[in-house]
Design an enzyme around this catalytic site. Sequence first.
Site, PDB file in Angstrom:
ATOM      1  N   ASP A 244       0.821  -1.215   0.000  1.00 57.07           N
ATOM      2  CA  ASP A 244       0.000   0.000   0.000  1.00 57.07           C
ATOM      3  C   ASP A 244       0.852   1.261   0.000  1.00 57.07           C
ATOM      4  O   ASP A 244       2.022   1.249   0.364  1.00 57.07           O
ATOM      5  CB  ASP A 244      -0.949   0.006   1.202  1.00 57.07           C
TER       6      ASP A 244
ATOM      7  N   GLU B   8      -0.552  -2.075   5.204  1.00 55.23           N
ATOM      8  CA  GLU B   8       0.420  -2.033   6.297  1.00 55.23           C
ATOM      9  C   GLU B   8       0.309  -0.725   7.064  1.00 55.23           C
ATOM     10  O   GLU B   8       0.610  -0.664   8.254  1.00 55.23           O
ATOM     11  CB  GLU B   8       1.840  -2.193   5.723  1.00 55.23           C
ATOM     12  N   GLU B   9      -0.140   0.345   6.364  1.00 56.42           N
ATOM     13  CA  GLU B   9      -0.178   1.667   6.977  1.00 56.42           C
ATOM     14  C   GLU B   9      -1.441   1.920   7.797  1.00 56.42           C
ATOM     15  O   GLU B   9      -1.472   2.851   8.593  1.00 56.42           O
ATOM     16  CB  GLU B   9      -0.092   2.750   5.889  1.00 56.42           C
TER      17      GLU B   9
END
Length: 230
Positions: free
Chosen positions: A95, A153-154
């Site tokens: 991402d 992931e963020e």
Amino acid sequence: MLSSVSPVDRSHLPDPVANMADEAQSLAQVLVGVRRYLHRHPEVGMEEHNTSRFIRETLEGYGLDVYGPIAGTGLYVDIEGSAPGGAVGYRADIDALPTQDQKQVPYRSQTPNVAHLCGHDAHTAIAIGVALVLHNNRDQLQGRARVFFQPNEEGLPSGAPLMIRGASWRGSTPCTRCTSTRPWRWAATASSPAPQRPRPTGSRCAFGRKEPATRPGPTRAPTPCGSPRS
């Protein structure tokens, strides 16, 4: 070491990769092209639909079987060795960040207010390279390697537990080692592990494995992605 790769089905490759595909293509050329395409076309967490399609088509074009989607846009590939053995996992995040790309380069983001400023485009390119190298050397491998492409992931909820719940480990011997492009944030460890940062005792890696603090003494929280690192 693998220095070139040949597509199994060039017609299946995404156009940016197919356009530079020769009979024996430089692996470095492939991965630079992959990274720059992803940099031009970033997508935020849980919306990485084009990114996921691009990863799938690239890997399938080079003869790998791709499994997924898991957790919406996550994928993985298995590389089976020629002899029995353990299992190793390698993970990359896919991402981008919701921020404007200010660079003036040919491969700058073409999506307003979304940019790969945390290196996940490079992480994805590296993971594709890992999969291609292992696939081309599978007759020398023992056991199985599984390469993951993790969404979000963020953001929260993180894509890692979502992939676990989505059965990304189904049918796999439990991983004896997990590694990623950020070894200090995950339970990485190869035979020569990279230096690791302190972490709280009892913290867990992306795949839920409990791990101790790396060294005694005060601990600190992981540096947020995109922040300056000491």
